[in-house]
Design a protein around this motif. Structure first.
Motif, mmCIF file in Angstrom:
data_model
loop_
_atom_site.group_PDB
_atom_site.id
_atom_site.type_symbol
_atom_site.label_atom_id
_atom_site.label_comp_id
_atom_site.label_asym_id
_atom_site.label_seq_id
_atom_site.Cartn_x
_atom_site.Cartn_y
_atom_site.Cartn_z
ATOM 1 N N UNK A 132 0.666 -1.239 0.119
ATOM 2 C CA UNK A 132 -0.058 -0.187 -0.115
ATOM 3 C C UNK A 132 0.930 1.258 -0.099
ATOM 4 N N UNK A 133 1.851 1.354 0.705
ATOM 5 C CA UNK A 133 2.652 2.597 0.535
ATOM 6 C C UNK A 133 3.337 2.628 -0.688
ATOM 7 N N UNK A 134 4.312 1.309 -1.322
ATOM 8 C CA UNK A 134 4.351 1.755 -2.204
ATOM 9 C C UNK A 134 3.288 2.147 -3.344
ATOM 10 N N UNK A 135 2.875 1.468 -3.094
ATOM 11 C CA UNK A 135 0.833 1.816 -4.223
ATOM 12 C C UNK A 135 0.958 3.630 -4.138
ATOM 13 N N UNK A 136 0.923 4.248 -2.726
ATOM 14 C CA UNK A 136 0.533 6.201 -3.032
ATOM 15 C C UNK A 136 2.028 6.559 -3.524
ATOM 16 N N UNK A 137 2.810 6.071 -3.705
ATOM 17 C CA UNK A 137 4.489 7.074 -4.488
ATOM 18 C C UNK A 137 3.413 6.257 -6.388
ATOM 19 N N UNK A 138 3.530 5.602 -6.428
ATOM 20 C CA UNK A 138 3.272 4.965 -7.563
ATOM 21 C C UNK A 138 2.210 6.125 -8.207
ATOM 22 N N UNK A 154 0.442 0.207 5.400
ATOM 23 C CA UNK A 154 1.415 0.180 4.378
ATOM 24 C C UNK A 154 2.077 -1.008 4.193
ATOM 25 N N UNK A 155 2.491 -1.678 5.131
ATOM 26 C CA UNK A 155 2.870 -2.563 4.831
ATOM 27 C C UNK A 155 2.042 -3.572 3.799
#
Length: 643
Positions: free
Chosen positions: A569-575, A620-621
């Protein structure tokens, strides 16, 4: 009373009188408030340009006469702000194009900036959205500097290049900040302006002045020409535009129907996390400053006419009180909002009266499409209808540009008729109406779609209308059903061959990349090789991965992309922030996101754009499910600001 005591009393009375005067006429400025003074160099040059009239593309262009000095207005504004105690720095044209450079200022002050580029207006809008303040003291950014006439023989086409043909206000992409429709430029004569309402700017001004009202008077008409003012009207009671001044009496109006009693003359506006104050009249003309403090004044214009410098114009009264109002306006605008106002760009599309039938030599499909603005800011874009065959190839299309949709407003119902040749194969043809947000004749982002199916069968003798087939594993009341269906209509997702979507399955990095590429309509051709160890040319998904790496949306890790790995989910936020160029930042109140979390700025940006909501845990993880990612992508599309 002895002589010494009388002296002490006299000193204290003098101090009290002085303090009372200071409180009334010179409100204490906030310490260290930084004000950026904005007048583009083009604006200063434009005032002294003179052009002959003539015809341009069949339209008669009025002669351009020499105007009054914009440079003198800039000097006057600077002396006023410095008198009020503010740190003032001029904003250069290059700075005006970069919201990061503007962020160092607490408030931008626009004394009379009529020539700005679209990029500059967009930067100002982003600056305000992110918590900046602005004072628009008349005539701000109405023309596009990209089409500025440079040759002396050129006609002055600036009055006819307003983007009103492709937008709903003459200030183009900056206009959504004001949450108001531009009504007209109106010439007024012998009028008064009075404080209105109970906004903090008004109440604090009256308190400082020790008065119950504030009155400005313009008594120039008869001796001089009428005065031009700008008239706006907030879209609805739901807008964050509050009148602080209004026209109390009007002796003459060139357009009386646009200046009814109590017409707003100035508004306090809240947009995103920032604030702005807009004045529809030339407030600097009422004010006197000490002109001896500057040696830069324009003494005469090129026609030899003497220029007004630091004094108020003849027969304009109330300038000292107006100084206090300006001061309170700057102080108010310099304090960002604690909580950002939502900026909702949601537009819906509908298809009605759809019919399809065979004719002697072809099939005809007709109906009506319409767009509705369900958001709270104005929108512009293109309505497009496409008919695609079972293989996904577009066989017929029609589009209509929408000049501007006000909040809660509808476009005109647009009728369409599409034809298909009689020799097409039988099967289900997809009829999709979508809305592409953006400027006319320029690329935009498809934000919403509506799809129905045209079934051609019975040996090409009939055609019937069918609803779009739902995914078998997405129930009617499923929380993300609308998001999933919209992305299907836009071609962003396709599901699986067995008719399922698998909404609770984790989305892989490759699947996420594919959804983003399709939703943005990115070309995958001729992308540079990303030189990844686990993704080679010719491999499934290579072109999509090369595209998102080239666009800066994704990045690899230690030379690998890990295409089948689940997306956290935190990777999703960045992209999402990278893909849809989202801006802004809101307070992160998730219990599981601390100040050191690498993803915190990206999550803050998602919050500022209502892509996610700050409640409880962000997790986030955890793996992002396919349904969650579809919902986040759909919300990101709604948040995209095309300027």
């Amino acid at each position: 009373m002895n002589k010494g005591l009388r002296h002490v009393v006299f000193v204290w009375l003098a101090v009290l009188i002085y303090m009372g005067f200071w409180q009334a006429g010179h409100v204490h400025a906030e310490e260290n408030v930084r004000v950026g003074l904005v007048v583009s160099q083009l604006s200063e040059s434009y005032a002294f340009i003179e052009r002959a009239g003539g015809y341009s593309n069949g339209t008669y262009i009025q002669p351009k006469l020499i105007g009054s000095s914009i440079k003198n207005k800039r000097i006057k504004a600077q002396l006023l702000l410095e008198e009020l105690g503010y740190q003032v720095e001029r904003v250069r044209d290059a700075q005006l194009s970069d919201p990061k450079q503007l962020a160092k200022f607490d408030v931008l002050f626009f004394p009379n900036t009529v020539m700005m580029s679209r990029q500059q207006r967009q930067a100002v809008k982003e600056y305000i959205k992110n918590g900046g303040g602005a004072i628009f003291a008349f005539a701000m950014a109405r023309n596009d500097s990209a089409r500025y006439p440079y040759k002396e023989t050129d006609l002055d086409v600036t009055p006819v290049i307003y983007e009103t043909k492709t937008w709903i206000w003459e200030w183009d992409n900056l206009s959504e900040v004001f949450q108001s429709a531009f009504v007209n430029d109106v010439a007024l004569g012998n009028f008064t302006i009075k404080a209105a309402g109970s906004h903090p700017i008004v109440t604090n001004t009256l308190k400082r002045l020790g008065k119950t009202s504030l009155l400005l008077e313009n008594r120039r008409f008869g001796k001089y020409q009428p005065t031009w003012v700008e008239i706006i009207k907030p879209y609805s009671n739901n807008s964050y535009a509050t009148p602080i001044l209004q026209y109390e009496t009007i002796g003459y109006s060139s357009v009386p129907e646009h200046t009814p009693p109590k017409t707003g003359a100035a508004y306090a506006i809240e947009y995103g996390k920032g604030k702005a104050v807009w004045f529809g009249f030339q407030l600097l003309d009422y004010i006197t400053v000490d002109e001896r403090l500057s040696h830069e004044w324009e003494e005469k214009n090129p026609a030899g006419r003497l220029e007004v410098k630091g004094k108020a114009w003849d027969d304009l009264n109330g300038g000292e009180d107006l100084k206090t109002l300006v001061n309170e306006s700057v102080r108010w605008a310099a304090q960002p909002l604690a909580v950002s106002h939502p900026i909702d760009r949601k537009v819906a599309m509908t298809l009605t009266d759809v019919r399809a039938y065979p004719r002697q030599s072809d099939y005809v499909v007709y109906g009506t499409m319409k767009a509705k603005n369900n958001g709270n800011v104005i929108s512009r874009g293109t309505m497009r209808i496409e008919l695609t065959d079972p293989s996904g190839k577009v066989k017929a299309s029609y589009e209509k540009y929408v000049v501007g949709l006000v909040p809660k407003g509808d476009s005109y119902p647009e009728k369409f008729a599409l034809t298909l040749p009689k020799n097409i194969p039988v099967g289900n043809y997809k009829l999709t109406a979508f809305y592409r947000a953006g400027r006319n004749a320029q690329s935009g982002v498809k934000t919403v779609g509506y799809t129905t199916m045209i079934s051609i069968k019975d040996h090409k003798k009939s055609a019937s209308i069918l609803p779009m087939a739902p995914f078998k594993d997405v129930p009617t009341r499923y929380w993300a059903k609308a998001d999933i269906e919209n992305l299907v209509s836009l071609g962003g997702i396709t599901g699986y061959k067995d008719g399922t979507f698998k909404p609770e399955a984790p989305v892989s990095r490759l699947q996420a990349a594919a959804m983003i590429v399709r939703s943005l309509g990115l070309s995958t051709k001729n992308r540079p090789n990303p030189q990844l160890q686990d993704v080679k040319p010719g491999q499934y998904g290579y072109e999509i991965i090369a595209t998102v790496i080239d666009e800066g949306i994704f990045s690899g890790s230690n030379g690998r992309f890990h295409p089948e790995a689940p997306l956290t989910r935190e990777q999703m936020a960045k992209i999402l922030v990278n893909a849809y160029h989202l801006t802004g930042e809101d307070d992160v109140r998730f219990q599981d996101i601390d100040s050191t979390q690498w993803s915190r700025p990206y999550i803050a940006t998602l919050l500022a754009n209502q892509v996610t909501k700050a409640s409880g845990l962000f997790r986030p993880y955890e793996r992002t499910t396919r349904a969650q990612f579809a919902a986040f992508v759909n919300r990101s599309l709604q948040a995209v600001d095309k300027g």
